[in-house]
Design a protein around this motif. Structure first.
Motif, PDB file in Angstrom:
ATOM      1  N   LEU A  14       0.830  -1.210   0.000  1.00  0.00           N
ATOM      2  CA  LEU A  14       0.000   0.000   0.000  1.00  0.00           C
ATOM      3  C   LEU A  14       0.864   1.260   0.000  1.00  0.00           C
ATOM      4  N   LYS A  15       1.989   1.203   0.711  1.00  0.00           N
ATOM      5  CA  LYS A  15       2.886   2.370   0.726  1.00  0.00           C
ATOM      6  C   LYS A  15       3.510   2.571  -0.649  1.00  0.00           C
ATOM      7  N   ASP A  16       3.859   1.478  -1.354  1.00  0.00           N
ATOM      8  CA  ASP A  16       4.387   1.612  -2.714  1.00  0.00           C
ATOM      9  C   ASP A  16       3.364   2.253  -3.633  1.00  0.00           C
ATOM     10  N   LEU A  17       2.110   1.866  -3.469  1.00  0.00           N
ATOM     11  CA  LEU A  17       1.054   2.468  -4.292  1.00  0.00           C
ATOM     12  C   LEU A  17       0.915   3.959  -3.979  1.00  0.00           C
ATOM     13  N   ALA A  18       0.961   4.306  -2.712  1.00  0.00           N
ATOM     14  CA  ALA A  18       0.834   5.711  -2.329  1.00  0.00           C
ATOM     15  C   ALA A  18       2.050   6.521  -2.767  1.00  0.00           C
ATOM     16  N   ASP A  19       3.229   5.897  -2.763  1.00  0.00           N
ATOM     17  CA  ASP A  19       4.411   6.609  -3.249  1.00  0.00           C
ATOM     18  C   ASP A  19       4.360   6.815  -4.757  1.00  0.00           C
TER      19      ASP A  19
END
Length: 1341
Positions: free
Chosen positions: A903-908
């Motif tokens: 999810l953090k990769d998607l948000a980044d």
């Protein structure tokens, strides 16, 4: 006909023959009237003509006659038509005589007007000014009477003497008519009901010493022929009753006083007195309102508005500040960082100030002083605010030094514009000099002078000490006569000034007022403003000081008109050192700000970015004197014009990508967003961000831009920054239907993109008041600068699709994903990107979930380039991506750590996707279909390290506010579990760094995370707070306070206890032992923060409630609790104020009310304070919708229901009476805060309908059509109190009520022997009740 021409009659006896001849020529009813007129000439009855009209109309009402249409024509109608036809009243005055009362008003007013014109005509003054030609008949040929051929010949000395005497007597007659109570009341009906600004009634002040019997007055009136003088020219009749005409009458009086020779021969009235008193403000009362049994007297004795200032009020825990408690609550409420208001704080504060000034009956000096003190308390309340994503000191300073100053400026401008309008109505008269009273300016000066006595409030916070010192240095230089220019004072060292010359907040307030032309530099000479003088130029002052202009030119010379060629060379290095010039010295700041704006528009790329940086920095945060201009310039830069060479609809925005990104990032902080909200610019800001989101969200991120800092930005970055800021402008993660009340649009539905656009479009609408309303004019200029056309959500199709999809997710479950569609392909691409490491392992991505079963092959390595997709396409797929990942985690195919990392990769990859992630998790948590997970520290992070500390602090905060929730201690030893979506979301948020780059996205996710946790069972929120306190230790106090707020969402009794605590501490020590002072200080305290050793300090109950109520959905129950607590407080006040021994004495006393006057007044002081608090809480909690429900549903139901309480027998009457008055003050206060006391606000448009329903209920109950269950004394006190407050404080409300309802209310009040109150209600009820008011006046005789 001229007055002097009637001298040929010689005496009353000379008229008898002609009078009786007239009886033959005029029809019978008029003959009857003239007969009475002749009798009045003999001094039988001075008021006989007016009473005769009323009596004959009533008598003739018994007769009947068929008219031409076959309908019965009442004798009274026939009689009125006869009089009107003979005197031509309706033709001349423009009013139809529908009843005898109207006829009497027209009759008396015609007499006064004709006397004035005839007096001027006698002395030839009408010809002095051509535009002042009389509207009445003044020549024999113009009148319907017979005259002799020699009528105008004056050939004897006796006739000349009588001619002059009659002119003098006519002027004295006017004074006698206005001196008498009954006739002055009738004439005053014209002033009150026909919207006049200057009135004839002010001459009553001139002639109070006139000693002429009114029988003589009417004798001469008959002799002058004015009773039946009939003008034939009626072309201006329809315009007779107008403000312009009243002003012309005042001008006639001034002309008469200046040039009349007859007036100089009067022994009663002098020309000097006339000229002096006709220029008075007219604010004095013309006639006395004595009454032995009126509710007005009772209300002033029991509900005296000034009692809060009395010693008895002070000893009961109330103080001067208690008058402005609603204002303190409103100011603190707008500081809530979780709520961005679409309405300007200027409008809110202005409406509140007008309402409180009217209800409290204070002068503008007291009102301005109360406003400054409330704003200073707001700043002092957060001198050391706790750390966290909430508005800090800058937003509070904005309220004090920018918003409050603009409120005062708008009030003064409104007052002076009204005076200009009134004077310009008669601007053709060059002999009258236009002068403005300037009273409000004088009141402002006196309030600021008195403000110097409040030294504790004036102590500046540490961050503004330097600015305060520079302000006092500037004043000291000016007082010392050292003319060095304002640009040099910033260079003065405090060591060069006297020891006791430190600046305070009053110096900054005065500078802000000077900058807006509310004060001049004479304020520097106020006693005590500066201490000491500077005898010579300080040695530390340089010979040349670079001001903003020279700084912008790159040279030392100070010149506003210079070019900005050297701007770039020095701009980047020294910006912060020169920012004080922008906000401290108003004479140059706006001009230099315009120069910076010009650079941002026409400069080079680097200059544009540098200028944008300055605008979003200290110029916006601390440029209080120009703050609204700075915000305006920023919104204009966010909506650049389309160049002529641009062929596409989006090309010009793409070209401005760097400066747009700098602007958006610069204003994304919590304080900057709050400043835009306070100035009412949120709708326009949203309108500027929508096209940016639409354009950059549709771009493929294959182009990047390099900023001067070296940072590279893409279309995704610009879109994400703009989209995150846009979403902060409304509560996007909340359900669309929330907190609904009755048939009024719900609060939740207003916080939408459509609503923001509609508010913005309303600023474009031109109205008659927009030029007079300074705030509306500012907002209109901002809206028009971007586009003069209305803008709707349909103009942004991509944004609209996402918004509809977002609403769909909140309302229903996620629909199945159709394989093979573009969305399905994007889902696969995103999943592979997020979980590429898993794909390289033993488990393929295709086994994670069924939605990715169509994925082609394994994922790539870390160096694989990320997909080049438009942001809107990615956002459309994000819900399916998150759903797939969460489902995989629930089934054990994905570990919690891998889920958070993905999810953090998607948000980044696309920071804007965080918004859709929030939307999805919000919907899933509310459905409650996911199993809870154990926060054990192995799979999920553990809160065990400080969970017990957080819970203990929460209980401490609640206990300090008088709230006891035993259930908080339950389940402490049980494992910490929270729903899977919440666990995933909190795990995602704690992966963010707490830095400036992540701040704008954490500000978006933070409120959503709290909302998610609050909607879950207890103790989910303490668990979340514990996890975050491990991440951000300096936010501990903020996180604990946020967690404590959610207690009230799970326990309705806790809300009731909190409200009860608010009432208890506000009313003082007699209620509870929580506070020993009471009032505003006890209710709001010192904010919240770690001001004391040992962690967070106790939070005042008012602060806690203001941060809680927006999350409570059952807002109607809060209203019922508030009313219940208010009435409970009234009973406690009555019992505490009247001890048992006094109750026995009061019971045995023959005149207990008078004997107990002091105690009753002191008790009423606290009752009013309780009512004011209750009204404020209801207005803030539910707005217009809740106030509407109060008037249309809650109050009628309360009066109909039966109320039983264990009251002491001796105090029962006092309790019920105080309860009725409390409800009256409470309801009027609610309406005044919500609708305003006038019709200037947009919310006032809803007032007539709601108020009409409530007044109909009152009238029906008085008529006996509704059976009441409440105590009769409570009902009578409420009705008399409510009507009295409407008449005295909100007369505009009365004009909006149906005339028939007012007449029914008046009859009911007369049955209670409340004659004066019944008359006062009809007097201000408009033209439709004017006749009934005149009838009541006549009946008193």
């Amino acid at each position: 006909m001229r007055i002097g021409d009637f001298a040929c009659f010689g005496s009353v006896d000379d008229l008898k023959c002609d009078s009786f001849c007239l009886l033959v020529t005029i029809q019978q009813p008029m003959g009857f009237l003239i007969t009475l007129c002749v009798l009045s000439c003999c001094k039988l009855c001075w008021f006989m003509p007016c009473k005769a009209i009323f009596f004959m109309c009533a008598l003739q009402g018994k007769w009947g006659k068929e008219n031409e249409e076959g309908k019965e024509l009442k004798g009274s109608d026939k009689f009125m038509k006869s009089i009107d036809g003979a005197l031509h009243l309706s033709h001349n005055l423009g009013l139809k005589a529908t009843n005898p009362g109207i006829l009497v008003v027209e009759f008396l007013y015609s007499i006064v007007s004709q006397l004035l014109d005839a007096s001027l005509d006698d002395e030839g003054l009408l010809e002095l000014m051509p535009e002042m030609k009389s509207r009445w008949a003044t020549k024999p040929k113009e009148m319907e009477i017979d005259t002799n051929d020699n009528y105008n010949q004056m050939d004897t000395e006796y006739h000349v003497k009588l001619y002059k005497m009659n002119t003098i007597m006519a002027i004295e007659m006017i004074g006698k008519l206005f001196q008498d109570k009954s006739t002055s009341r009738i004439l005053d009906l014209v002033r009150q009901n026909l919207y006049v600004s200057f009135t004839l009634v002010i001459i009553a002040l001139i002639l109070n010493m006139v000693e002429i019997d009114l029988g003589e007055v009417f004798s001469y009136l008959f002799m002058l022929g004015l009773w039946f003088g009939c003008a034939t020219n009626h072309t201006l009749a329809c315009h007779f009753f107008s403000p312009t005409h009243w002003i012309r009458i005042v001008q006639r009086l001034q002309l008469l006083g200046t040039h009349s020779s007859a007036l100089r021969n009067s022994k009663i009235l002098t020309a000097e007195d006339l000229l002096q008193l006709t220029t008075d403000s007219g604010s004095n009362i013309v006639y006395s309102r004595e009454s032995k049994t009126s509710s007005l007297q009772k209300l002033h004795s029991v509900m005296a508005f000034g009692s809060l200032l009395s010693s008895s009020g002070l000893c009961q825990g109330a103080s001067r500040s208690a008058l402005w408690l609603p204002l303190d609550l409103a100011l603190e409420d707008v500081m809530d960082g979780y709520q961005v208001n679409a309405t300007s704080a200027i409008e809110i504060i202005t409406g509140s100030i007008k309402a409180l000034q009217a209800i409290n009956g204070t002068t503008w000096h007291e009102t301005f002083l109360g406003l400054w003190i409330a704003a200073l308390r707001l700043v002092q309340r957060e001198r050391e605010p706790i750390e966290g994503p909430i508005p800090r000191l800058d937003a509070r300073l904005c309220i004090l030094l920018s918003i409050t100053t603009l409120v005062v400026a708008d009030l003064i401008a409104e007052d002076e514009n009204m005076l200009i309008d009134e004077s310009e109505c008669g601007s053709t008269n060059h002999w009258k000099e236009k002068k403005h009273s300037g009273k409000l300016r004088n009141d402002l000066v006196s309030s600021l002078q008195l403000l110097g006595d409040y030294q504790t409030l004036l102590s500046p916070p540490q961050s503004v000490v330097s600015a305060a010192n520079q302000a006092v240095a500037k004043a000291m230089l000016f007082v010392s006569g050292i003319n060095v220019g304002s640009t040099y004072s910033e260079c003065i060292s405090m060591q060069d000034l006297p020891i006791n010359c430190s600046g305070n907040m009053r110096h900054l307030i005065v500078e802000a007022c000077i900058a807006r032309n509310l004060l001049d530099t004479s304020a520097y000479f106020w006693p005590g403003y500066v201490n000491g003088c500077i005898n010579q130029i300080p040695q530390s002052m340089p010979a040349q000081v670079p001001g903003w202009s020279s700084f912008m030119k790159g040279g030392p010379t100070f010149s506003v008109d210079g070019q900005c060629s050297g701007f770039k060379s020095c701009f980047k290095d020294s910006v912060q050192n020169h920012l004080p010039l922008l906000f401290l010295f108003p004479e140059a700041s706006l001009a230099e700000l315009e120069k910076i704006f010009e650079l941002a528009v026409k400069g080079s790329d680097d200059e544009k970015i540098s200028a944008a940086t300055v605008l979003c920095g200290a110029s916006l945060l601390r440029g209080w004197n120009i703050q609204e201009h700075t915000a305006h310039f920023i919104t204009r830069l966010l909506s650049p014009p389309v160049p002529a060479e641009c062929t596409g609809s989006a090309c010009h925005l793409i070209r401005y990508a760097p400066i747009l990104n700098v602007l958006i990032v610069g204003i994304a902080t919590v304080d900057c967003v709050q400043i835009f909200s306070l100035h009412g610019l949120v709708p326009q800001l949203a309108c500027s961000l929508m096209p940016i989101c639409e354009v950059f969200g549709s771009c493929v991120p294959d182009v990047s831009w390099t900023l001067p800092t070296g940072e590279d930005i893409s279309a995704h970055a610009v879109f994400s920054n703009a989209f995150a800021l846009l979403l902060k402008l409304w509560r996007f993660n909340h359900p669309p239907l929330e907190r609904g009340v009755g048939d009024v649009p719900t609060v939740g539905s207003q916080l939408t993109p459509e609503y923001l656009l509609s508010v913005r479009n309303s600023h474009l609408v031109s109205s008659g008041n927009i030029l007079k309303d300074q705030n509306k004019r500012r907002l209109s200029a901002v809206a028009t600068s971007s586009s003069a056309q209305p803008i709707f959500l349909d103009s942004f199709p991509k944004l609209k699709v996402w918004y509809r999809q977002h609403q769909k997710y909140l309302a229903a479950t996620l629909s199945d994903l159709v394989h093979g569609t573009p969305v399905h392909q994007i889902v696969n691409v995103l999943l592979n990107m997020m979980f590429r490491k898993i794909n390289r392992g033993s488990q393929s991505l295709t086994t994670v979930t069924s939605v990715s079963s169509g994925s082609s092959g394994p994922g790539t390595d870390d160096s694989t380039p990320r997909p080049k997709l438009p942001a809107w396409d990615i956002l459309e797929a994000v819900p399916f991506v998150v759903d797939a990942a969460l489902t995989a985690c629930a089934h054990g195919r994905l570990s919690p750590r891998e889920l958070a990392t993905g999810l953090k990769d998607l948000a980044d990859f696309l920071p804007a996707s965080l918004a859709t992630i929030v939307s999805y998790f919000s919907a899933e948590v509310s459905r409650g279909v996911w199993k809870p997970v154990f926060m054990n520290g192995t799979d999920w992070p553990s809160p065990a390290a400080n969970l017990s500390i957080v819970e203990e602090k929460i209980k401490k905060i609640l206990a300090a506010t008088g709230v006891d929730v035993p259930s908080l201690s339950a389940g402490v030893s049980s494992p910490a579990t929270i729903p899977l979506p919440l666990a995933a979301f909190v795990s995602l948020t704690i992966t963010y760094k707490i830095d400036k780059a992540s701040e704008r996205f954490l500000n978006l996710a933070g409120p959503a995370l709290e909302s998610l946790a609050a909607g879950c069972p207890w103790p989910c929120m303490p668990i979340v707070a514990s996890l975050w306190t491990q991440k951000a230790k300096r936010w501990f106090d903020f996180l604990v306070f946020s967690a404590s707020r959610t207690v009230f969402l799970h326990n309705n009794d806790a809300v009731f206890q909190l409200l009860k605590s608010c009432f208890s501490v506000t009313l003082g020590p007699n209620a509870t032992a929580i506070s020993s002072n009471g009032g505003v200080g006890a209710l709001l305290g010192h904010g919240f923060g770690s001001h004391f050793s040992g962690g967070i300090s106790p939070v005042a109950p008012g602060i806690l409630y203001l941060r809680v109520y927006r999350s409570i959905r059952d807002i109607v129950s809060i209203m019922e609790d508030i009313i219940s607590l208010m009435m409970l407080s009234v009973r406690e006040i009555a019992c505490n104020g009247l001890p048992r021994e006094r109750l026995e004495q009061l019971k045995r006393s023959k005149n207990g009310l008078r004997w107990g006057q002091f105690s009753l007044t002191a008790a009423m002081t606290r009752v009013k304070l309780a009512a004011s608090l209750g009204a404020s809480l209801i207005w803030l909690s539910g707005g217009l919708g809740l106030v509407q429900a109060l008037f249309t549903e809650t109050l009628p139901s309360w009066f109909i229901a039966v109320h039983r309480s264990a009251q002491e027998e001796g105090s029962r009457g006092v309790v019920t009476m105080l309860g009725g008055y409390a409800l009256a003050f409470f309801s009027v206060h609610c309406g005044a805060l919500a609708w305003g006391v006038d019709s200037s606000s947009s919310s006032s448009k809803r007032r007539p309908k709601v108020l009409g329903v409530h007044m109909e209920f009152l009238a029906s109950a008085l008529d006996g059509k509704i059976s009441l269950g409440c105590d009769w004394a409570t009902w009578r006190a409420y009705v008399s109190g409510f009507v009295s407050l409407m008449v005295g404080c909100t007369p505009c409300w009365v004009l909006e009520v149906d005339a028939d309802v007012l007449k029914r209310l008046s009859k009911g009040l007369r049955r209670w022997n409340e004659k004066d109150l019944a008359l006062a209600l009809l007097q201000i009820g408009g033209v439709n009740t004017m006749g009934e008011a005149a009838e009541l006046i006549i009946e008193e005789q």
